[in-house]
Design a protein around this motif. Structure first.
Motif, short mmCIF file in Angstrom:
data_model
loop_
_atom_site.label_atom_id
_atom_site.label_comp_id
_atom_site.label_asym_id
_atom_site.label_seq_id
_atom_site.Cartn_x
_atom_site.Cartn_y
_atom_site.Cartn_z
N LEU A 36 70.31 3.32 57.24
CA LEU A 36 69.31 3.84 57.99
C LEU A 36 69.68 5.33 58.72
CD1 LEU A 36 67.98 0.90 59.81
CD2 LEU A 36 66.66 2.15 58.07
N ARG A 41 64.66 4.64 54.38
CA ARG A 41 63.49 4.46 55.35
C ARG A 41 62.68 3.17 54.71
NH1 ARG A 41 66.48 6.24 58.30
NH2 ARG A 41 65.66 8.14 59.82
N ILE A 59 67.55 -2.74 62.12
CA ILE A 59 66.54 -1.89 62.56
C ILE A 59 66.51 -1.56 64.15
CG2 ILE A 59 64.04 -1.62 62.83
CD1 ILE A 59 63.90 -2.96 59.80
N SER A 62 69.33 0.47 65.16
CA SER A 62 69.25 1.89 64.84
C SER A 62 68.68 2.88 65.61
CB SER A 62 68.44 2.02 63.39
OG SER A 62 67.29 1.75 63.62
N ARG A 66 59.77 1.19 64.51
CA ARG A 66 59.28 0.20 63.55
C ARG A 66 58.57 0.91 62.35
NH1 ARG A 66 57.96 -1.60 59.58
NH2 ARG A 66 56.85 -3.70 59.01
N ILE A 69 59.92 2.75 59.09
CA ILE A 69 60.77 1.80 58.25
C ILE A 69 59.63 0.99 57.57
CG2 ILE A 69 62.33 0.43 57.85
CD1 ILE A 69 63.71 1.34 60.38
#
Ligand SMILES: NC(=O)c1ccc[n+]([C@@H]2O[C@H](COP(=O)([O-])OP(=O)(O)OC[C@H]3O[C@@H](n4cnc5c(N)ncnc54)[C@H](OP(=O)(O)O)[C@@H]3O)[C@@H](O)[C@H]2O)c1
Length: 273
Positions: A36, A41, A59, A62, A66, A69
């Motif tokens: 990421l 993505r 996720i 990171s 949301r 991605i």
């Protein structure tokens, strides 16, 4: 990351991170976080990979919103056989810690079940909890069966595809019918000496790229989304750095000539799991 628009208007990044055979542990969380940070993505997981929770943790760690991605997950075969499609989908949402996925796929065309499974996916799609729905490992005859008996055309068909299995007929069929082809095991998962092929090495030297990048560029120029797996920071960066050069038509043909119709995975008409 460049994107392509699916048949319902949803955009998918051309390259995603495949996470098959990555265990549900901290190393995987770290590898996905690195991906990421590197610019990925799009993450391709599945209920059967048993790592949806690691995807969710990466996720979250990171800090990337949301909605930036693209997450794909897949319905496993046993859940088709038991008819527990909706339950399996909800379990994936729970593990992914999200209230929607970007793409939900039928993992394999389980005979006598996949039409019913697709009808449940249509219900999921209409509820807005999957932004797109698609299939995986479907041959043309499976897609034709769906077309005759269901309402929505799959947005994606994710199939085994690499220079030893170029799948030209199926790619042509998908593109003609508005189904985006997606390649799994673009490097044959390390099960062959594909990356050592002399013609790929020569093309790599000519373009100042690696054989892996030549393959991913060949996919891209043929209209195919790819999801290479890597846990290595250098190779993760390499696999998305394919948008600054171009293969000629003759070079594409040279790679096409490596085709042997050779599978490293199961034949979708004869799988036993
Ligand atoms: N729908 C399905 O039925 C299905 C089936 C199989 C796979 N898939 C999906 O497709 C994804 C990709 O396929 P895959 O994981 O089977 O295999 P793959 O992407 O063809 O190959 C992964 C292997 O190649 C190595 N590698 C990655 N980048 C490289 C590079 N630039 N140069 C040299 N080696 C490189 C990786 O090692 P390092 O990690 O050490 O870099 C790993 O050993 C899966 O993760 C999964 O998401 C779907």
């Amino acid at each position: 990351m460049k994107k392509v628009t699916l048949n319902n208007g949803v955009e998918i990044p051309w390259i995603g991170l495949g996470v098959f055979r990555m265990e549900d542990n901290d190393n995987t969380v770290q590898a996905i976080e690195t991906a990421l940070k590197t610019g990925y993505r799009h993450i391709d997981t599945a209920a059967y990979y048993f790592n949806e929770e690691a995807v969710a943790r990466a996720i979250q760690r990171s800090g990337i919103p949301r909605n930036e991605i693209f997450i794909t997950t897949k319905l496993w075969n046993d859940d088709q056989r038991s008819g527990k499609v909706m339950e399996a989908f909800e379990e994936s949402l729970r593990k992914l810690n999200t209230d929607y996925v970007d793409l939900y796929l039928i993992h394999w065309p389980v005979a006598d079940r996949f039409v019913h499974s697709w009808q449940v996916l249509e219900t999921i799609y209409k509820s807005g909890r999957a932004r797109a729905i698609g299939v995986s490992n479907f041959k043309i005859h499976h897609l034709e069966t769906l077309k005759k008996s269901t309402e929505i055309i799959p947005a994606v068909n994710q199939i085994e595809l690499h220079p030893y299995l170029s799948q030209q007929e199926e790619v042509d069929y998908c593109l003609k019918n508005g189904i985006r082809p997606e390649s799994w095991s673009p490097f044959t998962a390390g099960k062959t000496a594909l990356l050592q092929e002399s013609s790929l090495q020569e093309l790599a030297a000519q373009h100042g790229k690696t054989p892996a990048q030549i393959i991913l560029r060949w996919d891209y120029q043929r209209g195919i989304v790819t999801i290479p797996k890597s846990s290595n920071p250098k190779r993760l960066a390499e696999n998305i750095d394919i948008f600054d050069f171009e293969l000629t038509a003759a070079e594409i043909d040279q790679i096409n000539a490596l085709n042997q119709n050779k599978r490293v995975g199961s034949d979708p008409d004869h799988f036993t799991f």
